[in-house]
Design a protein around this motif. Structure first.
Motif, PDB file in Angstrom:
ATOM      1  N   ALA A  92       1.020  -1.808   0.170  1.00 19.79           N
ATOM      2  CA  ALA A  92      -0.045   0.203  -0.159  1.00 19.79           C
ATOM      3  C   ALA A  92       0.900   1.314   0.031  1.00 19.79           C
ATOM      4  CB  ALA A  92      -0.923  -0.013   0.894  1.00 19.79           C
ATOM      5  N   LEU A  93       2.120   1.152   0.854  1.00 22.50           N
ATOM      6  CA  LEU A  93       3.417   2.484   0.629  1.00 22.50           C
ATOM      7  C   LEU A  93       3.053   2.828  -0.355  1.00 22.50           C
ATOM      8  CD1 LEU A  93       4.409   2.480   5.065  1.00 22.50           C
ATOM      9  CD2 LEU A  93       3.668   4.328   3.163  1.00 22.50           C
ATOM     10  N   GLN A  99       4.203   7.611  -7.002  1.00 21.07           N
ATOM     11  CA  GLN A  99       3.215   8.606  -6.863  1.00 21.07           C
ATOM     12  C   GLN A  99       4.021   9.873  -6.511  1.00 21.07           C
ATOM     13  OE1 GLN A  99      -0.907   8.767  -5.188  1.00 21.07           O
ATOM     14  NE2 GLN A  99      -1.576   7.602  -6.017  1.00 21.07           N
ATOM     15  N   ARG A 100       4.715   9.359  -5.539  1.00 20.30           N
ATOM     16  CA  ARG A 100       5.528  10.839  -5.579  1.00 20.30           C
ATOM     17  C   ARG A 100       6.700  11.271  -6.553  1.00 20.30           C
ATOM     18  NH1 ARG A 100       6.551  11.587   1.203  1.00 20.30           N
ATOM     19  NH2 ARG A 100       4.211  11.496   1.404  1.00 20.30           N
ATOM     20  N   ASN A 101       7.455  10.343  -7.532  1.00 15.19           N
ATOM     21  CA  ASN A 101       7.903  11.004  -8.829  1.00 15.19           C
ATOM     22  C   ASN A 101       9.586  11.779  -7.908  1.00 15.19           C
ATOM     23  OD1 ASN A 101       6.189  10.558 -10.705  1.00 15.19           O
ATOM     24  ND2 ASN A 101       5.353  12.436  -9.979  1.00 15.19           N
ATOM     25  N   LEU A 107       8.956   9.965   2.900  1.00 14.30           N
ATOM     26  CA  LEU A 107       8.491   9.077   2.777  1.00 14.30           C
ATOM     27  C   LEU A 107       9.146   7.416   3.483  1.00 14.30           C
ATOM     28  CD1 LEU A 107       5.588   7.111   2.658  1.00 14.30           C
ATOM     29  CD2 LEU A 107       6.158   6.921   0.506  1.00 14.30           C
ATOM     30  N   ASP A 108      10.115   7.955   2.791  1.00 17.75           N
ATOM     31  CA  ASP A 108      11.300   5.885   3.226  1.00 17.75           C
ATOM     32  C   ASP A 108      11.741   6.673   4.807  1.00 17.75           C
ATOM     33  OD1 ASP A 108      11.444   5.670   0.553  1.00 17.75           O
ATOM     34  OD2 ASP A 108      13.417   6.089   0.526  1.00 17.75           O
ATOM     35  N   GLN A 137      -6.172   7.836  -0.735  1.00 23.25           N
ATOM     36  CA  GLN A 137      -7.615   7.066  -1.245  1.00 23.25           C
ATOM     37  C   GLN A 137      -6.581   5.575  -1.624  1.00 23.25           C
ATOM     38  OE1 GLN A 137     -10.123   9.049  -4.063  1.00 23.25           O
ATOM     39  NE2 GLN A 137     -10.799  10.792  -2.134  1.00 23.25           N
ATOM     40  N   ILE A 138      -5.700   5.677  -0.665  1.00 24.86           N
ATOM     41  CA  ILE A 138      -5.176   4.280  -1.167  1.00 24.86           C
ATOM     42  C   ILE A 138      -5.176   3.334   0.105  1.00 24.86           C
ATOM     43  CG2 ILE A 138      -2.428   3.304  -1.293  1.00 24.86           C
ATOM     44  CD1 ILE A 138      -1.043   5.763  -2.192  1.00 24.86           C
TER      45      ILE A 138
END
Length: 170
Positions: A92-93, A99-101, A107-108, A137-138
């Motif tokens: 999920a992550l 999406q973060r390009n 996030l890491d 919305q994941i």
């Protein structure tokens, strides 16, 4: 029917008031909870051992911040991204990471802190990430998360390894 499946069914049927009470306790342990025991014990399947209450409670509170009632979903412009039933929280992550390009540093760091979290830190770390995923919305595989949490403290740390593999592997 397994305890996990029965519990998930109860969570999906919970009314808005019960969800709100669980949501207010998100990030708290079962022992720190306030004004929510009646909601929790009505959902908890008979036979779940006492030592598993913390995991069930954590998932119930996270579920309340990480999902929307069907009526709420009708007003969303984007459909939630489904998960394969066997995918982990790391998968999920990964959807958020993709999406973060290449802007994945924060996030890491959050994910690595989650993987290193002990039982006491887990509710706080998971609450942060569930809120992030909900805002994007994941979808989260709640049944798998509950099963994984019950094995979190295994000496081989195989849950953490699987999450890391699903998060980082291309």
């Amino acid at each position: 029917m397994s305890y996990t499946l029965e519990f998930m069914n109860q969570l999906w049927q919970l009314d808005a008031g019960g969800r709100a009470r669980l949501k207010r306790n998100a990030g708290q342990s079962y022992g720190e909870a306030r004004n929510v025991y009646d909601v929790f014990f009505r959902m908890l399947p008979h036979g779940v051992p006492d030592y598993a209450y913390d995991d069930y409670f954590l998932v119930a509170t996270l579920f309340s911040i990480g999902t929307r009632l069907p009526r709420e979903q009708q007003h969303e412009s984007r459909a939630a991204q489904p998960l394969n039933p066997k995918e982990s929280f790391g998968a999920a992550l990964r959807k958020e990471r993709e999406q973060r390009n290449n802007q994945t540093g924060s996030l890491d760091r959050r994910f690595n802190a989650l993987l290193d979290a002990d039982r006491e830190q887990l509710p706080f770390r998971l609450r942060q990430i569930v809120r992030l995923l909900a805002s994007r919305q994941i979808m989260i595989n709640w049944s798998q998360l509950l099963d994984d949490l019950q094995k979190w403290d295994h000496q081989d740390r195989y849950i953490q390894r699987r999450w890391a593999e699903h998060y980082y592997k291309k």
